[in-house]
Design an enzyme around this catalytic site. Structure first.
Site, short mmCIF file in Angstrom:
data_model
loop_
_atom_site.label_atom_id
_atom_site.label_comp_id
_atom_site.label_asym_id
_atom_site.label_seq_id
_atom_site.Cartn_x
_atom_site.Cartn_y
_atom_site.Cartn_z
N THR A 146 0.84 -1.19 0.00
CA THR A 146 0.00 0.00 0.00
C THR A 146 0.87 1.24 0.00
OG1 THR A 146 -1.80 1.17 1.12
CG2 THR A 146 -0.15 0.14 2.52
N ASP A 200 -7.32 -5.66 2.30
CA ASP A 200 -8.42 -4.97 1.65
C ASP A 200 -9.49 -4.81 2.71
OD1 ASP A 200 -9.40 -3.67 -0.67
OD2 ASP A 200 -10.90 -5.24 -0.88
N GLY A 204 -10.56 7.58 6.47
CA GLY A 204 -11.71 6.88 5.89
C GLY A 204 -13.02 7.34 6.54
#
Length: 202
Positions: A8, A70, A154
């Site tokens: 990532t 994920d 997020g």
């Protein structure tokens, strides 16, 4: 010291992984150290598929064991959406704020008891010799009606930890690691790590 690649470039994830993995003697390298690896299309329909797509691609490209996650948020009232599309819920070029605004709009007028949700994380590890393993974690809560907190990333500013009565973005890093989906998945991964590493380096 064992070196692995974290598949990532997300600075929030890198920061969290480093905190979690540091005590276990693992040197974590990020994709920023491998600019030759471009974007890896996440074409899977599940978190497991997407995590392995990334882990396998990075292991093959670097020759090192790769760990990829994920993760996303699943809202029961929306049938589990946004799910694997969490990062691009408001469109391919969107940011966290746009995603949060869209989710709040989708839940406008929905009462608290129907706003249940969870963060879901799959952590996959893949070695160049084909050894693989994965673990999963979940973080149950509810989508709030307003923003609170300035930590995390997020959907943390609108995700209410119903047990603590605070938004995920209001938790300290230590509190979040102890409770989060990613923290749970990585602790499970570390539980199976010795067996996996033996196979990965055989």
């Amino acid at each position: 010291m064992d070196a692995i690649v974290l598949a990532t470039r997300n600075k929030g994830k890198i920061r969290e992984f480093n905190i979690l993995l540091e005590p276990f003697g693992l040197t974590v390298r990020s994709l920023d150290e491998f600019p030759e690896i471009g974007d890896i299309p996440e074409t899977g329909e599940t978190f497991v598929e997407n995590a392995f797509i990334k882990a396998r691609a990075v292991a093959e490209a670097t020759g090192l064991v790769a760990v990829a996650d994920d993760s996303g948020i699943e809202v029961d009232h929306l049938g589990g959406a946004p799910g694997v599309y969490s990062a691009r819920f408001a469109g391919p070029e969107c940011d966290d704020h746009a995603n949060n605004e869209k989710l709040l709009a989708e839940l406008k007028g929905v009462p608290d008891e129907k706003r249940t949700a969870r963060y879901h994380c799959v952590m996959a590890a893949a070695a160049p010799n084909g050894a693989e393993t994965y673990t999963e974690g979940a973080y149950e809560g509810r989508i709030a009606h307003e923003y609170k907190g300035d930590g995390g990333f997020g959907y943390d500013v609108i995700f209410l930890d119903t047990e603590l009565g605070r938004h995920a973005a209001e938790l300290s890093p230590d509190e979040k690691h102890a409770r989060s989906h990613r923290g749970e998945a990585i602790r499970k991964l570390l539980d199976v790590w010795p067996d996996f590493w033996a196979k990965a380096t055989a």
